[in-house]
Design a protein around this motif. Structure first.
Motif, PDB file in Angstrom:
ATOM      1  N   VAL A   4       0.860  -1.175   0.000  1.00 45.38           N
ATOM      2  CA  VAL A   4       0.000   0.000   0.000  1.00 45.38           C
ATOM      3  C   VAL A   4       0.896   1.223   0.000  1.00 45.38           C
ATOM      4  O   VAL A   4       1.766   1.363   0.865  1.00 45.38           O
ATOM      5  N   SER A   5       0.693   2.083  -0.972  1.00 46.52           N
ATOM      6  CA  SER A   5       1.505   3.284  -1.107  1.00 46.52           C
ATOM      7  C   SER A   5       0.685   4.503  -0.708  1.00 46.52           C
ATOM      8  O   SER A   5      -0.446   4.683  -1.178  1.00 46.52           O
ATOM      9  N   ILE A  21      -4.701  13.468   0.535  1.00 49.99           N
ATOM     10  CA  ILE A  21      -3.798  12.350   0.779  1.00 49.99           C
ATOM     11  C   ILE A  21      -4.260  11.170  -0.070  1.00 49.99           C
ATOM     12  O   ILE A  21      -5.433  10.826  -0.080  1.00 49.99           O
ATOM     13  N   GLU A  22      -3.316  10.584  -0.791  1.00 50.31           N
ATOM     14  CA  GLU A  22      -3.641   9.461  -1.667  1.00 50.31           C
ATOM     15  C   GLU A  22      -3.188   8.131  -1.068  1.00 50.31           C
ATOM     16  O   GLU A  22      -2.134   8.047  -0.456  1.00 50.31           O
ATOM     17  N   CYS A  23      -4.003   7.128  -1.290  1.00 53.09           N
ATOM     18  CA  CYS A  23      -3.678   5.782  -0.838  1.00 53.09           C
ATOM     19  C   CYS A  23      -3.902   4.825  -2.003  1.00 53.09           C
ATOM     20  O   CYS A  23      -5.018   4.734  -2.524  1.00 53.09           O
ATOM     21  N   ILE A  93      -3.098   7.270   8.416  1.00 55.82           N
ATOM     22  CA  ILE A  93      -2.616   6.015   7.833  1.00 55.82           C
ATOM     23  C   ILE A  93      -3.766   5.306   7.134  1.00 55.82           C
ATOM     24  O   ILE A  93      -4.849   5.172   7.702  1.00 55.82           O
ATOM     25  N   CYS A  94      -3.508   4.858   5.920  1.00 57.92           N
ATOM     26  CA  CYS A  94      -4.533   4.086   5.223  1.00 57.92           C
ATOM     27  C   CYS A  94      -4.142   2.613   5.221  1.00 57.92           C
ATOM     28  O   CYS A  94      -2.979   2.256   5.423  1.00 57.92           O
ATOM     29  N   GLY A 110      -0.246   1.620   4.616  1.00 58.79           N
ATOM     30  CA  GLY A 110       0.639   2.585   4.003  1.00 58.79           C
ATOM     31  C   GLY A 110       1.618   3.102   5.043  1.00 58.79           C
ATOM     32  O   GLY A 110       1.492   2.795   6.234  1.00 58.79           O
ATOM     33  N   ASN A 111       2.572   3.907   4.612  1.00 57.66           N
ATOM     34  CA  ASN A 111       3.571   4.434   5.535  1.00 57.66           C
ATOM     35  C   ASN A 111       3.119   5.683   6.279  1.00 57.66           C
ATOM     36  O   ASN A 111       3.881   6.239   7.062  1.00 57.66           O
TER      37      ASN A 111
END
Lengths: 118, 114
Positions: A4-5, A21-23, A93-94, A110-111
């Motif tokens: 997951v980015s 914010i994109e996930c 965080i996603c 994700g990070n």
């Protein structure tokens, strides 16, 4: 493994502006993604469940008009913090679980995105 | 509703010593349990998971956890702590149906002293 980015990893914005914010799930499809918020030295609190093709489900106490979620495709969910204020500063965080995996499979995270509102 | 309780917000051990991080669960049905590790300003990395296949679960980095139904516990252990183990550890539980999120404990910060 499933990745997951999340982007950006950190962002600083002025009070009153909006931040997106994109996930992305890089190598798997995820009809459902989950957005968490984490305050310093605290646990993860679920904010909302993002569903591809339908409205997100928000947890009690989370303002849906402030935290806009759009699940545009099977690999992309976005969280927009609208009219941000200093109290929105946090770590977001996603996470997602592969569509083809069973419900007892772990979530992939994700990070995170560190948002600072000045 | 499922929940987990982590006993001890901070645990400090010497390098080479046993690591024991405690987690108790509350669930009306057999739970699915997970341990995650978080390094500063990063997301969560899965250490191990319990999904009823075996009560003793081995994970990455030498960690393992034992599911004890009689004690409603799922404690995380590692025989010998390493400096690189210093991080925040979270126990989590999921429902046993549907694509649902995880519910996390409050976390335990592990410090390793040289």
């Amino acid at each position: 493994g499933a990745v997951v980015s999340q982007h950006p990893s950190w962002v600083i914005c002025k009070s009153g502006t909006s931040v997106k914010i994109e996930c992305r799930s890089l190598d798997f499809q995820a009809t459902t993604m989950f957005w968490y918020r984490q305050f310093p030295k605290q646990s993860l609190m679920l904010m909302a469940t993002s569903n591809e093709g339908s409205k997100a489900t928000y947890e009690q106490g989370v303002e849906k008009d402030k935290f806009l979620i759009n699940h545009a495709s099977l690999t992309l969910s976005t969280l927009t913090v609208t009219s941000a204020h200093p109290e929105d500063s946090s770590f977001y965080i996603c996470s997602a679980r592969e569509d083809r995996s069973s419900y007892n499979s772990p979530l992939h995270f994700g990070n995170g995105t560190r948002l600072t509102v000045t | 509703a499922q929940s987990v309780t982590q006993l001890g917000s901070h645990v400090s051990v010497s390098e080479g010593a046993l690591v024991l991080l405690r987690c108790n669960y509350s669930s009306s049905v057999p739970p699915y349990l997970f341990w995650y590790v978080q390094y500063p300003n990063q997301g969560l990395q899965l250490l191990l998971k319990y999904t009823s296949a075996a009560t003793l679960v081995k994970g990455i980095n030498g960690f393992e956890a034992e599911f004890k139904k009689s004690e409603t516990s799922f404690h995380l252990t590692k025989p010998s702590a390493h400096m690189s183990d210093a991080a925040e550890y979270f126990c989590a539980v999921s429902r046993n149906s549907g694509n649902t999120p995880l519910v996390f404990g409050k976390g335990t910060r592990l410090s390793v002293i040289a």
